[in-house]
Enzyme design. Sequence first.
Site, short mmCIF file in Angstrom:
data_model
loop_
_atom_site.label_atom_id
_atom_site.label_comp_id
_atom_site.label_asym_id
_atom_site.label_seq_id
_atom_site.Cartn_x
_atom_site.Cartn_y
_atom_site.Cartn_z
N THR A 1 39.99 29.13 18.55
CA THR A 1 39.89 27.94 17.70
C THR A 1 40.14 28.33 16.25
OG1 THR A 1 38.19 27.11 19.20
CG2 THR A 1 38.39 25.99 17.08
N ARG A 29 39.26 19.58 30.67
CA ARG A 29 38.06 19.84 29.83
C ARG A 29 38.40 19.62 28.36
NH1 ARG A 29 36.83 23.79 25.52
NH2 ARG A 29 34.59 24.16 25.57
N GLY A 31 36.70 20.11 24.56
CA GLY A 31 35.60 20.74 23.84
C GLY A 31 35.19 19.94 22.62
N THR A 51 33.68 26.73 15.42
CA THR A 51 34.33 27.52 16.46
C THR A 51 33.26 28.14 17.35
OG1 THR A 51 35.72 29.45 16.95
CG2 THR A 51 34.49 29.51 14.88
N GLY A 54 32.19 25.16 22.91
CA GLY A 54 32.34 23.75 22.55
C GLY A 54 31.20 22.88 23.02
#
Lengths: 144, 194
Positions: A1, A29, A31, A51, A54
Amino acid sequence: TVGAVAIDKYGNLAAATSTGGMTNKMVGRVGDTPIIGAGVYANKMVAVSSTGTGEAFIRTLAAYDISALMEYGGLTLEEASKKVVMEKLIEQGKGDGGVITVDANGNIAMPFNSEGMYRGYAIVNNNEENENNDTIVVAIYKNE
Amino acid sequence: CKYIIVIHGGAGVISKSNISEEREKQFLKSLNGILSASKKILRNGGTALDAVQEAVRLLEEDELYNAGKGSVFTSKGTNEMDAGIMDGSTLKCGAVAGVSTIRNPIVAARAVMDHTNHILLMGKGAEEFAQSKSIEIVEPSFFFTQNRYDQLLKAKDTNRVILDHDGEKLVKEEEKTLTVNISGDPIHPDSKMG
């Protein structure tokens, strides 16, 4: 991230976050990154980009929580950012990671509860025409 | 009044023992370059919103990081990316989720913010919207990197879902468990030897 937060010459704050997610995640998925208030948040007081795990940031609404702790709890940027990352994220969110934050007064905080976080900041010296006098700091590990 | 930009490239099990000196230099150079480029926007009177978008776009372009090119893989070997952006002065925000063909998801997130009444677009709808705004679309294979694919294979071996930079530790651990054969040549632990 990856992510960024900034304050400009007009005193406006902004935040942005982008990610590929987690390795071996389930297809479909999502986050915290695109969830406003979880992985990214900005208002007139603070800007936050996150970051880490998630799901933990979504459970704790981590990015917004930093703003709320400042607004309603009277905490400083440093206090609020640390409380969320070093306490709530671990205890309530059951996850790890970090945040980068900047407030309307130009304070910066970059706490993380993992071993490291790629991070850095640049401060523009607006009294100087020469950009070489601007400050740039980058770090990877703890205690840097 | 200070103009400031702060960036991150992800967190995780990142320690000196898991990263080579060369890779450490790559990260430091990259972070410096991206800060330098994005602070120019602030120095030239640009907005915080433009500065964070450009910083994240540059991070997406660098395959060192888990975003854009260099993104990690799903369990099915695909890339699904998310991005979000928010303007603190107006509380306007935009985001995209589960996109696989938008070169820079953060640019699409900004377009959602600027050109729709919505906040979050996902999947095909987000991709069609991005295309309608002339945002660069690429083949899903554009996002493939061998390093990330190797991490997926290791994660699948151990049946784990892992954070972006934890994958480096996993591969490093594997390297540490290399053994040698009678000639002194390394034998990979996954190798099926007689």
